[in-house]
Design a protein around this motif. Structure first.
Motif, PDB file in Angstrom:
ATOM      1  N   ARG A  45       0.825  -1.211   0.000  1.00  0.00           N
ATOM      2  CA  ARG A  45       0.000   0.000   0.000  1.00  0.00           C
ATOM      3  C   ARG A  45       0.857   1.258   0.000  1.00  0.00           C
ATOM      4  N   ARG A  46       2.023   1.164   0.590  1.00  0.00           N
ATOM      5  CA  ARG A  46       2.915   2.318   0.675  1.00  0.00           C
ATOM      6  C   ARG A  46       4.355   1.814   0.790  1.00  0.00           C
ATOM      7  N   LEU A  47       5.300   2.685   0.531  1.00  0.00           N
ATOM      8  CA  LEU A  47       6.705   2.359   0.712  1.00  0.00           C
ATOM      9  C   LEU A  47       7.105   2.647   2.149  1.00  0.00           C
ATOM     10  N   PRO A  48       8.144   1.991   2.649  1.00  0.00           N
ATOM     11  CA  PRO A  48       8.639   2.318   3.991  1.00  0.00           C
ATOM     12  C   PRO A  48       8.983   3.801   4.086  1.00  0.00           C
ATOM     13  N   ASN A  49       8.887   4.349   5.274  1.00  0.00           N
ATOM     14  CA  ASN A  49       9.167   5.765   5.487  1.00  0.00           C
ATOM     15  C   ASN A  49      10.532   6.140   4.922  1.00  0.00           C
ATOM     16  N   GLY A  50      10.541   7.213   4.144  1.00  0.00           N
ATOM     17  CA  GLY A  50      11.789   7.721   3.603  1.00  0.00           C
ATOM     18  C   GLY A  50      12.227   7.103   2.296  1.00  0.00           C
ATOM     19  N   ARG A  51      11.551   6.051   1.831  1.00  0.00           N
ATOM     20  CA  ARG A  51      11.966   5.375   0.609  1.00  0.00           C
ATOM     21  C   ARG A  51      11.273   5.982  -0.613  1.00  0.00           C
ATOM     22  N   ARG A  52      11.972   5.995  -1.726  1.00  0.00           N
ATOM     23  CA  ARG A  52      11.421   6.537  -2.969  1.00  0.00           C
ATOM     24  C   ARG A  52      11.030   5.452  -3.962  1.00  0.00           C
ATOM     25  N   TYR A  53      11.532   4.244  -3.766  1.00  0.00           N
ATOM     26  CA  TYR A  53      11.212   3.127  -4.657  1.00  0.00           C
ATOM     27  C   TYR A  53      11.455   1.832  -3.908  1.00  0.00           C
ATOM     28  N   GLY A  54      10.876   0.762  -4.413  1.00  0.00           N
ATOM     29  CA  GLY A  54      11.158  -0.563  -3.886  1.00  0.00           C
ATOM     30  C   GLY A  54      11.669  -1.449  -5.004  1.00  0.00           C
ATOM     31  N   VAL A  55      12.343  -2.526  -4.652  1.00  0.00           N
ATOM     32  CA  VAL A  55      12.879  -3.482  -5.623  1.00  0.00           C
ATOM     33  C   VAL A  55      12.208  -4.831  -5.401  1.00  0.00           C
ATOM     34  N   VAL A  56      11.638  -5.383  -6.460  1.00  0.00           N
ATOM     35  CA  VAL A  56      10.998  -6.693  -6.382  1.00  0.00           C
ATOM     36  C   VAL A  56      12.065  -7.777  -6.280  1.00  0.00           C
ATOM     37  N   ALA A  57      11.992  -8.578  -5.235  1.00  0.00           N
ATOM     38  CA  ALA A  57      12.952  -9.672  -5.052  1.00  0.00           C
ATOM     39  C   ALA A  57      12.250 -10.841  -4.389  1.00  0.00           C
ATOM     40  N   GLY A  58      12.663 -12.041  -4.743  1.00  0.00           N
ATOM     41  CA  GLY A  58      12.092 -13.248  -4.163  1.00  0.00           C
ATOM     42  C   GLY A  58      11.344 -14.113  -5.151  1.00  0.00           C
ATOM     43  N   THR A  59      11.194 -13.641  -6.385  1.00  0.00           N
ATOM     44  CA  THR A  59      10.420 -14.395  -7.372  1.00  0.00           C
ATOM     45  C   THR A  59      11.003 -15.784  -7.586  1.00  0.00           C
ATOM     46  N   GLY A  60      12.299 -15.852  -7.786  1.00  0.00           N
ATOM     47  CA  GLY A  60      12.927 -17.155  -8.003  1.00  0.00           C
ATOM     48  C   GLY A  60      12.769 -18.068  -6.807  1.00  0.00           C
ATOM     49  N   ARG A  61      12.884 -17.514  -5.609  1.00  0.00           N
ATOM     50  CA  ARG A  61      12.719 -18.336  -4.404  1.00  0.00           C
ATOM     51  C   ARG A  61      11.282 -18.814  -4.249  1.00  0.00           C
ATOM     52  N   LEU A  62      10.313 -17.980  -4.618  1.00  0.00           N
ATOM     53  CA  LEU A  62       8.921 -18.426  -4.539  1.00  0.00           C
ATOM     54  C   LEU A  62       8.668 -19.596  -5.476  1.00  0.00           C
ATOM     55  N   LEU A  63       9.192 -19.521  -6.678  1.00  0.00           N
ATOM     56  CA  LEU A  63       8.974 -20.610  -7.632  1.00  0.00           C
ATOM     57  C   LEU A  63       9.640 -21.898  -7.158  1.00  0.00           C
ATOM     58  N   ASP A  64      10.805 -21.781  -6.543  1.00  0.00           N
ATOM     59  CA  ASP A  64      11.448 -22.962  -5.969  1.00  0.00           C
ATOM     60  C   ASP A  64      10.600 -23.544  -4.841  1.00  0.00           C
ATOM     61  N   ALA A  65      10.079 -22.665  -3.980  1.00  0.00           N
ATOM     62  CA  ALA A  65       9.271 -23.126  -2.852  1.00  0.00           C
ATOM     63  C   ALA A  65       7.954 -23.733  -3.320  1.00  0.00           C
ATOM     64  N   LEU A  66       7.401 -23.205  -4.390  1.00  0.00           N
ATOM     65  CA  LEU A  66       6.149 -23.736  -4.927  1.00  0.00           C
ATOM     66  C   LEU A  66       6.320 -25.172  -5.413  1.00  0.00           C
ATOM     67  N   ALA A  67       7.511 -25.485  -5.904  1.00  0.00           N
ATOM     68  CA  ALA A  67       7.773 -26.828  -6.415  1.00  0.00           C
ATOM     69  C   ALA A  67       7.677 -27.886  -5.331  1.00  0.00           C
ATOM     70  N   THR A  68       7.882 -27.505  -4.078  1.00  0.00           N
ATOM     71  CA  THR A  68       7.833 -28.468  -2.970  1.00  0.00           C
ATOM     72  C   THR A  68       6.663 -28.200  -2.035  1.00  0.00           C
ATOM     73  N   PHE A  69       5.675 -27.438  -2.522  1.00  0.00           N
ATOM     74  CA  PHE A  69       4.495 -27.139  -1.708  1.00  0.00           C
ATOM     75  C   PHE A  69       3.484 -28.276  -1.864  1.00  0.00           C
ATOM     76  N   SER A  70       3.713 -29.334  -1.132  1.00  0.00           N
ATOM     77  CA  SER A  70       2.829 -30.500  -1.138  1.00  0.00           C
ATOM     78  C   SER A  70       2.829 -31.121   0.252  1.00  0.00           C
ATOM     79  N   PHE A  71       1.783 -31.875   0.549  1.00  0.00           N
ATOM     80  CA  PHE A  71       1.571 -32.418   1.887  1.00  0.00           C
ATOM     81  C   PHE A  71       1.899 -33.910   1.908  1.00  0.00           C
ATOM     82  N   GLY A  72       3.020 -34.239   2.542  1.00  0.00           N
ATOM     83  CA  GLY A  72       3.378 -35.640   2.751  1.00  0.00           C
ATOM     84  C   GLY A  72       2.800 -36.156   4.055  1.00  0.00           C
ATOM     85  N   ASP A  73       3.205 -37.335   4.429  1.00  0.00           N
ATOM     86  CA  ASP A  73       2.649 -37.952   5.637  1.00  0.00           C
ATOM     87  C   ASP A  73       2.901 -37.121   6.885  1.00  0.00           C
ATOM     88  N   ASP A  74       4.091 -36.554   7.023  1.00  0.00           N
ATOM     89  CA  ASP A  74       4.395 -35.761   8.213  1.00  0.00           C
ATOM     90  C   ASP A  74       3.539 -34.501   8.282  1.00  0.00           C
TER      91      ASP A  74
END
Length: 443
Positions: A45-74
């Motif tokens: 909704r807003r940038l942190p106080n004092g910031r003029r822009y943000g940088v998108v990061a984490g896309t690659g990590r999300l896709l990696d995490a999505l690959a193992t988002f499944s429910f095993g026995d544990d």
């Protein structure tokens, strides 16, 4: 990172979530609403106080995490303590089968930018909320802070060395985000192994102190051992005792071809000038100066005019330099083609699936970002002449699309993008976002 590597690191990521996502899942399956097609969006909704822009990061990590988002026995055994048997069985066969679109990793974002759009049934999309937010909020906060440091370092080397100031897995993720933003290397070996980031490191004060004997301090022995082991191109830490004496000893031991000296304490600006003059006077004109010690973007900016060749940054970069979260949210914006939006004071959302473009002058300088309904046939007119589409396909039918940008490509993309920000948007002073965001509603 391959799916096999992601699985070895995480096992299953399915429980990296909040309980209420699974209780919502159960209720929606019970009343039949879980199968309704939905669109969720991630935005700040807003940038942190004092910031003029943000940088998108984490896309690659999300896709990696999505690959193992499944429910095993544990995982199923854990959730069966509060879910009905029918819901547990539904989870046993669960694999995300929807679509995800988003801003490129390494792109900018501003207030309201729809950086991620997740489409599918309510049941499958709601499960991804915490996973997506935990990754993007952390990684984007670090990358945004790191980009500010890179911008004021003025091309000088930046070493990420914050592993000891955060959780062990957060340290690895933070290193990736800092490297994306333009840092050159890291002290973290797991990040180097996992993401191919160059590793850097030589010795701490403990190594110098180790060489104390009953006869007293022996800094020369410590330096000699390091040079004999790592070569003359190493970096010697010269502020364990007296810096002036330490520099003299370093050059006596290593010669004028010593790679670098590092200073980790004191008035860094004054010391940089003194040490540069001392090194040059000793004939070590090519020996570089590395500065570390609680640096942040303001400290780096303050050293910009000093003879510093490289900066080591720890706590500030891995904690987002005062903004440890990007403040992103994951909100339902469309149900069966019907726009829905939250009206709560100061926590509003804008209904409907969206796309975004950015307008720039012919010079390449960004002018504004325009967010508009995804179903519109044409891109809205904007201020400027060059249009940049911001959203790319990331996942189709539950599988990552081919030829997504690599970490190195995203790093170069951000570096190129930094020159497109208006000059006032690059300053460290507080103010409005670097460019405005304009929202176009369906007419």
């Amino acid at each position: 990172m391959s799916e096999a590597t992601a699985a070895a690191i995480h096992g299953s990521t399915a429980l990296f979530t909040d309980k209420y996502e699974l209780t919502m899942l159960e209720a929606s399956l019970a009343d039949g609403s879980g199968d309704r097609p939905c669109v969720f969006e991630v935005f700040a909704r807003r940038l942190p106080n004092g910031r003029r822009y943000g940088v998108v990061a984490g896309t690659g990590r999300l896709l990696d995490a999505l690959a193992t988002f499944s429910f095993g026995d544990d995982e199923l055994a854990s959730v069966s303590e509060f879910l009905a048997p029918g819901t547990v069985e539904w989870l046993r066969d669960f694999r995300f089968s929807g679509d995800i679109d988003g801003y490129r990793e390494g792109d900018f974002y501003f207030p309201g930018s729809p950086i991620l759009s997740v489409s599918g049934t309510f049941a499958e999309c709601v499960l991804l909320e915490t996973l997506a937010l935990s990754i993007f909020n952390h990684d984007s906060a670090v990358a945004s802070a790191a980009a500010r440091m890179v911008s004021v370092a003025d091309g000088r080397t930046l070493i990420e060395m914050g592993s000891r100031r955060t959780h062990e897995e957060a340290a690895v993720a933070a290193t990736r985000a800092a490297y994306l933003a333009g840092f050159d290397s890291t002290s973290n070996l797991e990040a180097a192994r996992r993401f191919g980031i160059p590793a850097a490191g030589t010795a701490a004060h403990a190594f110098t102190l180790l060489h104390t004997t009953s006869a007293g301090r022996d800094e020369a022995s410590a330096f000699r051992s390091q040079v004999e082991t790592l070569g003359v191109d190493t970096t010697l830490l010269v502020d364990t005792y007296d810096i002036t004496a330490g520099v003299n000893t370093a050059i006596e031991v290593a010669g004028t071809g010593l790679g670098a000296v590092r200073i980790d304490s004191g008035d860094l600006g004054v010391l940089a000038r003194q040490v540069r003059a001392q090194l040059d006077g000793l004939g070590a004109t090519g020996t570089q100066i590395v500065m570390s010690g609680d640096l942040d973007e303001y400290g780096i900016a303050g050293l910009r005019a000093e003879p510093v060749d490289a900066y080591g940054v720890g706590t500030s970069v891995v904690t987002g330099s005062g903004a440890p979260t990007a403040g992103m949210v994951y909100k339902l914006v469309e149900v069966a083609g019907i726009p829905v939006e939250k009206r709560s004071a100061a926590k509003e959302s804008r209904g409907g699936a969206k796309k975004a473009v950015r307008y720039a002058r012919r010079s390449g300088t960004l002018v504004e970002e325009v967010v508009y309904p995804a179903h519109l046939d044409r891109v809205p007119d904007g201020d400027g002449s060059v249009v940049q589409d911001l959203t790319i396909p990331l996942v189709r039918g539950g599988r990552p699309v081919g030829d997504l940008p690599t970490l190195e490509e995203s790093r170069r993309f951000l570096a190129q993008g930094m020159v497109s920000l208006p000059w006032e948007g690059m300053t460290l002073s507080a103010g409005d976002p670097a460019i405005p965001t304009r929202f176009v509603r369906a007419g």
